[in-house]
Scaffold this motif. Structure first.
Motif, PDB file in Angstrom:
ATOM      1  N   UNK A 150      -6.370  80.842  42.679  1.00 31.65           N
ATOM      2  CA  UNK A 150      -5.169  80.876  41.852  1.00 31.65           C
ATOM      3  C   UNK A 150      -5.080  79.646  40.957  1.00 31.65           C
ATOM      4  N   UNK A 151      -4.673  79.858  39.728  1.00 31.32           N
ATOM      5  CA  UNK A 151      -4.330  78.784  38.801  1.00 31.32           C
ATOM      6  C   UNK A 151      -2.968  79.108  38.210  1.00 31.32           C
ATOM      7  N   UNK A 205       8.902  68.913  27.868  1.00 36.89           N
ATOM      8  CA  UNK A 205       7.660  68.311  28.324  1.00 36.89           C
ATOM      9  C   UNK A 205       7.037  69.123  29.432  1.00 36.89           C
ATOM     10  N   UNK A 206       5.745  68.920  29.634  1.00 32.13           N
ATOM     11  CA  UNK A 206       5.015  69.630  30.684  1.00 32.13           C
ATOM     12  C   UNK A 206       5.198  68.921  32.016  1.00 32.13           C
ATOM     13  N   UNK A 207       5.579  69.632  33.081  1.00 30.87           N
ATOM     14  CA  UNK A 207       5.678  69.016  34.407  1.00 30.87           C
ATOM     15  C   UNK A 207       4.337  68.444  34.844  1.00 30.87           C
ATOM     16  N   UNK A 208       4.381  67.523  35.786  1.00 33.01           N
ATOM     17  CA  UNK A 208       3.174  66.875  36.300  1.00 33.01           C
ATOM     18  C   UNK A 208       2.940  67.263  37.753  1.00 33.01           C
ATOM     19  N   UNK A 209       1.776  66.885  38.266  1.00 33.02           N
ATOM     20  CA  UNK A 209       1.334  67.109  39.666  1.00 33.02           C
ATOM     21  C   UNK A 209       1.541  68.553  40.099  1.00 33.02           C
ATOM     22  N   UNK A 210       1.197  69.485  39.238  1.00 30.86           N
ATOM     23  CA  UNK A 210       1.387  70.901  39.552  1.00 30.86           C
ATOM     24  C   UNK A 210       0.313  71.382  40.527  1.00 30.86           C
ATOM     25  N   UNK A 211       0.765  72.100  41.586  1.00 28.89           N
ATOM     26  CA  UNK A 211      -0.149  72.767  42.513  1.00 28.89           C
ATOM     27  C   UNK A 211       0.325  74.195  42.725  1.00 28.89           C
ATOM     28  N   UNK A 212      -0.630  75.068  43.024  1.00 28.60           N
ATOM     29  CA  UNK A 212      -0.313  76.432  43.409  1.00 28.60           C
ATOM     30  C   UNK A 212      -1.069  76.711  44.703  1.00 28.60           C
ATOM     31  N   UNK A 213      -0.325  77.065  45.730  1.00 32.12           N
ATOM     32  CA  UNK A 213      -0.892  77.239  47.080  1.00 32.12           C
ATOM     33  C   UNK A 213      -1.719  76.023  47.498  1.00 32.12           C
ATOM     34  N   UNK A 214      -1.254  74.843  47.102  1.00 36.48           N
ATOM     35  CA  UNK A 214      -1.878  73.605  47.544  1.00 36.48           C
ATOM     36  C   UNK A 214      -3.025  73.113  46.704  1.00 36.48           C
ATOM     37  N   UNK A 215      -3.479  73.893  45.703  1.00 39.54           N
ATOM     38  CA  UNK A 215      -4.562  73.468  44.830  1.00 39.54           C
ATOM     39  C   UNK A 215      -4.023  73.170  43.436  1.00 39.54           C
ATOM     40  N   UNK A 216      -4.693  72.283  42.715  1.00 39.79           N
ATOM     41  CA  UNK A 216      -4.239  71.908  41.375  1.00 39.79           C
ATOM     42  C   UNK A 216      -4.161  73.134  40.473  1.00 39.79           C
ATOM     43  N   UNK A 217      -3.124  73.156  39.678  1.00 42.37           N
ATOM     44  CA  UNK A 217      -2.868  74.341  38.854  1.00 42.37           C
ATOM     45  C   UNK A 217      -3.967  74.605  37.838  1.00 42.37           C
ATOM     46  N   UNK A 218      -4.669  73.552  37.379  1.00 45.63           N
ATOM     47  CA  UNK A 218      -5.739  73.782  36.404  1.00 45.63           C
ATOM     48  C   UNK A 218      -7.070  74.088  37.060  1.00 45.63           C
ATOM     49  N   UNK A 219      -7.128  74.138  38.389  1.00 41.61           N
ATOM     50  CA  UNK A 219      -8.338  74.498  39.100  1.00 41.61           C
ATOM     51  C   UNK A 219      -9.326  73.372  39.288  1.00 41.61           C
ATOM     52  N   UNK A 220      -9.033  72.169  38.796  1.00 45.10           N
ATOM     53  CA  UNK A 220      -9.964  71.049  38.927  1.00 45.10           C
ATOM     54  C   UNK A 220      -9.779  70.363  40.273  1.00 45.10           C
ATOM     55  N   UNK A 221     -10.813  69.633  40.740  1.00 48.69           N
ATOM     56  CA  UNK A 221     -10.674  68.936  42.029  1.00 48.69           C
ATOM     57  C   UNK A 221      -9.697  67.774  41.925  1.00 48.69           C
TER      58      UNK A 221
END
Length: 771
Positions: free
Chosen positions: A39-40, A127-143
Motif C-alpha cells: 500500500x502507498x 501544505x503537505x503533511x509529514x511523516x505519512x505512513x499507511x499500515x506502518x509503512x511510508x506512504x511513498x513506499x521508500x525505506x
C-alpha cells in the motif's frame, strides 16, 4: 508466496517444494494473506477560499487485495482540521490517525480507494503533511531513514554498581527520536527517553565500554555512537558510610501517594543517592543532591511507615533515618463522603434506563463513582470475557444461567439515537466505540469528576472466579486479560466496533463482585475452601498490575458481604485492604422471596434494616450495624467502607396483618414484580406507581421502611427518604466512607433517592439514630 525465478531443472523445483513443505510443518499455517508494504498513499490539496481540502488516495501495488488500512501523518504547523470524510479519524495535537470506513476497507490488487478516499477540511496554510505512513509503512513506499548516531557519551558519575552517562542528541531521520539504547558488549543495558541515563546492576571495580544509539517512534535504530569507557568504584577505596539522614517528615499526602523530605546526610567523599524505604521494602531512590521524594502506588486510608538511608559511591549505606508513619487520605478526601452507584448494562431494555438518565436525573452530578454491571469470565480460557452476545436463560436457579453470557451490543456495539445520547448526538453506526461505553465517555466529559469502574462477576457471572483465582499462573493470566480489555481498552471486534485501544479511557479501575468465595452463591457456582486465600492473592495481583500501568491511580474496589459467615468463609479482612481502595458492603437483601418461591417465601422481613428488629423471629442477625461491626472489629479502617442502599423493594403476597401491618407475618410467596421474571422485586419508582392502596410505615426501632396494602395483600420492604436520612446520619456518626447504590434505574426521574443520599451525607458527621 509466489516465486518469480525460473528453475532450470525439475530436481531444483522438487527440492524447493520439499523445503517449503518442511517449513510449513515447522512454522504452522501461513498468516492471512496481506501483501505487506504493497500500500502507498498519495496526497493532494485543493484550495477553496477560506478553507482547503486535503485528500489521501490509498493505492495497492500488490497482487492480492488488502483489507483494512490505517493512515498516520503530522499536520503542517498552523493547520487545523474541522471535518473528516471516508475514514474514522482521531487528532492528537498535530498527529492524525485515520482508520478506514467500513465501505472502503478493502483495496483491490492494482486498485485504490477512489472514489471513496479519505479527505479532510482544513484551515491555515496549505501544505503537505509529514511523516505519512499507511499500515506502518511510508506512504511513498521508500525505506525508512533512521536517526543519526548520537554524539560521544560522557561519564557524569560512577558508583560501585552504576555508571551515569549523558550524550549529545541524535539527528532525526524520517521520524522523531523517542528513545535511546545504551549498549555494552552488544547487549542493551539501559534505555532512556532523553539524553542521559544511569546504568545499574554493574559489578564493582570493573571497567566497561558503552555506546549509545537512537530509536525513532517507528522502532528504527540508528548507528551507535563512539564508545566511552568507565570503571565502577572499588568499595575497598572508601569503607566509611554516610551519616543517617535526619528530620524525616511528610510534606504532602494524597489517597495514593506521600511526599517526604529530610535533612541531608554527610559523607567523607559524598552522598550519591538516598534510598527511601516503605517498611522493609525499597520504595524509591533519588539522587544525592535531592532531599525529597514522593512515594506513589499507595492505597487510600492506609498507614505506612517510611525511613531513608543515604548511600555513597562505594555503596556504603548509612543508618536509617527516624521512622515516620503516615496515613494516606481516603478516596473521598478529608471531611467528604463517597457516593457510588451501579449502572446495570441491561437497564437499556425493559427498564429503558440509559446512561443519559444519569445526567437528566441529576445523579451524575452527585455520584463520584459509577460501577458498570457486569463483566463475565470466559468459562474455557478463564479470562475476562468481552465481545460476545449471549443472553442468560431467564431461569434464576439454572446452574448455567450466566455461563458464557455477555452483551457486546449493549456495551459498545449499539448505535444510540440522539434522544438516548448524553450530548444529544447520535452514534454514527460505524464508529469503533458505541453503546453504553461511548455514552459513559460522554458522561465523563460532561462531569469530569466522575470515575467509572468495571464490575466483574455479580450474582450470575461469578461461576468461574474460583477457577481463575486458583493458581499464581491463572491469577496473573486473568488479571492481565481484565486490564487489557477494560483498562487498556483492547475490545474484541464486534459488528464493526471494537479493536485495539477503542475502549481506552472508559474505565478508571476494576470492581470485584465475587458472590461468594468459599460459598456457592448462585446455583452451580464453583467454590473451594482455598478461595479465601486465593482471593487475597487475586486482589494483590490486581493491585500490582493496575499500579504497573503508571499514570493516574486506578481504583480497585470490591462488593463484600454483610453476612458474618460469608465474610469468614471468603474474605481475609486482615490483608485485602492493603490493596483495596475501599469495599462496598452489602446493605440489603437481608430478607426476601424470589421468582421460584425460594429463599423466604412464607414470612415477610426487612431487607435493609439498620439495626436488628426486636420482633425479628429469625435466629440469625442481619443488619447494617452488625455487618459494619464485623469489619470494624477486624480493624478495617471505617474510611475504607461504603454501605449499600437499595433503590428497589422486595415484596410478598397474601400477607397476614397480625395487628402489626404485616411486619414479620405469614405470606404466600413473592409479590408480582416489575418484570415477570423478577417476582418480588420492583424499583422504587415502579413500586410507588404500581402497587395501589399501599400505606407506608416507618419502623423507628430498626430504621426500616415498609409498605402494606392491607390484610391478605402485598407487603414491601424498601428504602425511602426517611430511612435514607436516618442511615446516612449513622454512616457519618461511624466515620464511614459513604454510600453505594444498587442500582440507579430504580430511582425517580428526578433522582429523589439520590438527592436524599447527597443531602444526608452533606455537612459534618452526625449522631447515630437510636436503635
Amino acid at each position: 508466496m509466489k516465486d518469480r525465478r525460473r528453475f532450470r531443472s525439475r530436481a531444483a523445483a522438487l527440492l524447493t517444494t520439499l523445503i517449503l513443505a518442511v517449513a510449513a510443518m515447522l512454522t504452522g499455517p501461513a498468516a492471512p494473506a496481506q501483501a505487506a508494504g504493497t500500500l502507498t498513499a498519495a496526497f493532494t490539496a485543493q484550495e477553496n477560499g477560506s478553507w482547503w481540502k486535503g485528500t489521501y488516495v490509498v493505492r495497492n501495488g500488490g497482487s492480492a487485495a488488502v483489507t483494512g488500512w490505517t493512515l498516520e501523518f503530522d499536520l503542517p504547523t498552523g493547520v487545523t482540521i474541522s471535518g473528516h470524510y471516508n475514514g474514522d479519524a482521531t487528532v492528537n495535537g498535530r498527529h492524525v490517525t485515520v482508520k478506514n470506513a467500513h465501505y472502503n476497507a478493502t483495496v483491490p490488487a492494482g486498485g485504490s480507494t477512489d472514489p471513496f478516499s479519505y479527505w479532510f477540511i482544513a484551515s491555515g496554510p496549505v501544505g503537505t503533511p509529514t511523516t505519512c505512513t499507511v499500515n506502518g509503512d511510508k506512504c511513498d513506499g521508500s525505506p525508512d531513514v533512521p536517526p543519526s548516531a548520537p554524539g560521544t557519551p560522557e561519564v557524569t558519575a560512577t558508583t560501585a554498581r552504576s555508571v551515569s552517562l549523558s550524550w549529545p542528541a541524535a539527528s532525526q531521520g524520517d521520524y522523531p527520536v523517542t528513545s535511546y539504547e545504551v549498549l555494552s558488549e552488544g547487549r542493551t543495558v539501559a534505555t532512556s527517553p532523553g539524553t542521559s541515563v544511569t546504568v545499574t546492576g554493574l559489578t564493582p571495580a570493573t571497567r566497561y565500554t558503552f555506546t549509545v544509539r537512537a530509536k525513532d517512534r517507528r522502532g528504527n535504530a540508528g548507528p551507535p555512537s563512539a564508545p566511552v569507557t568507565a570503571s565502577t568504584v572499588d568499595p575497598a577505596s572508601d569503607p566509611v558510610p554516610p551519616s543517617a539522614p535526619g528530620g524525616l517528615r511528610s510534606t504532602a499526602i494524597t489517597s495514593s501517594s506521600v511526599s517526604l523530605a529530610w535533612d541531608k546526610a554527610t559523607d567523607n567523599v559524598g552522598v550519591v543517592a538516598y534510598d527511601v524505604y516503605r517498611g522493609a521494602e525499597l520504595a524509591t531512590t533519588v539522587p544525592g543532591s535531592t532531599t525529597s521524594a514522593t512515594v506513589g502506588g499507595l492505597t487510600p486510608a492506609t498507614a505506612y511507615t517510611f525511613s531513608v538511608k543515604a548511600r555513597d559511591a562505594a555503596e556504603n549505606a548509612s543508618p536509617a533515618s527516624n521512622a515516620l508513619t503516615v496515613t494516606t487520605d481516603d478516596v473521598a478526601g478529608p471531611g467528604k463522603y463517597l457516593k457510588v452507584g451501579y449502572f446495570a448494562q441491561w437497564g437499556i431494555y425493559g427498564r429503558q434506563y440509559f446512561v443519559k438518565n444519569l445526567d437528566t436525573s441529576g445523579a451524575a452530578s452527585k455520584l463520584d463513582v459509577i460501577n458498570y454491571a457486569f463483566a463475565n469470565i470466559d468459562p474455557v480460557n478463564l479470562t475476562c470475557l468481552a465481545g460476545v452476545t449471549k443472553g442468560t436463560s431467564g431461569k434464576p436457579q439454572d446452574p448455567d444461567e450466566g455461563t458464557g453470557a455477555g452483551d457486546a451490543d449493549a456495551d459498545y456495539g449499539r448505535a444510540f439515537p440522539a434522544a438516548q445520547s448524553v450530548d444529544g448526538v447520535a452514534d454514527d453506526g460505524w464508529g469503533k466505540l458505541r453503546g453504553n461505553f461511548n455514552q459513559l465517555k460522554k458522561l465523563k466529559a460532561k462531569h469530569p469528576h466522575l470515575k467509572v469502574v468495571m464490575s466483574l462477576g455479580g450474582w450470575t457471572y461469578s461461576k468461574f472466579f474460583s477457577d481463575a483465582a486458583a493458581t499464581d499462573a491463572s491469577r496473573k493470566k486473568f488479571v492481565a486479560s481484565c486490564v487489557d480489555v477494560w483498562i487498556k481498552g483492547n475490545l474484541p471486534a464486534y459488528n464493526g466496533a471494537g479493536g485495539p485501544g477503542t475502549g481506552a479511557g472508559v474505565f478508571d479501575g476494576i470492581d470485584l463482585d465475587w458472590e461468594w468465595p468459599g460459598a456457592e452463591g448462585h446455583p452451580g457456582n464453583h467454590y473451594s475452601p482455598n478461595d479465601k486465600a486465593n482471593l487475597a492473592l487475586l486482589i494483590k495481583e490486581f493491585r500490582r498490575q493496575l499500579d504497573a500501568l503508571g499514570g493516574e491511580h486506578k481504583l480497585l474496589t470490591a462488593f463484600t458481604p454483610a453476612d458474618p459467615v460469608k465474610i469468614q468463609q471468603g474474605w481475609d479482612l486482615s490483608t485485602i485492604f492493603e490493596s483495596l481502595d475501599y469495599a462496598n458492603v452489602q446493605g440489603y437483601d437481608f430478607h426476601g422471596s424470589g421468582s421460584d418461591d425460594s429463599w423466604e417465601p412464607k414470612r415477610t422481613g426487612h431487607q435493609a434494616n439498620l439495626y436488628r428488629d426486636a420482633q425479628d423471629p429469625y435466629t440469625f442477625d442481619f443488619s447494617v450495624e452488625r455487618a459494619v461491626k464485623t469489619y470494624l472489629d477486624a480493624k478495617v479502617s471505617p474510611r475504607k467502607l461504603t454501605i449499600g442502599f437499595p433503590f428497589y423493594g422486595r415484596g410478598w403476597k397474601t400477607v397476614a396483618d397480625g395487628g402489626v401491618h404485616g411486619e414479620w407475618q405469614s405470606a404466600d410467596g413473592a409479590a408480582p414484580g416489575q418484570f415477570p421474571e423478577e417476582a418480588g422485586i420492583r424499583g422504587y419508582q415502579n413500586l410507588l406507581a404500581n402497587v395501589p392502596n399501599m400505606t407506608i410505615h416507618h419502623d423507628e426501632q430498626s430504621i426500616s421502611t415498609y409498605g402494606y396494602t392491607g390484610a391478605g395483600g402485598q407487603w414491601w420492604s424498601f428504602d425511602d427518604t426517611w430511612s435514607i436520612g436516618k442511615k446516612t446520619d449513622w454512616v457519618k456518626s461511624k466515620g464511614l466512607l459513604g454510600a453505594m447504590v444498587w442500582e440507579m434505574s430504580g430511582d425517580t426521574p428526578t433522582g429523589t433517592l439520590m438527592q436524599a443520599i447527597t443531602t444526608g451525607l452533606a455537612g459534618r458527621p452526625g449522631t447515630a439514630p437510636a436503635g
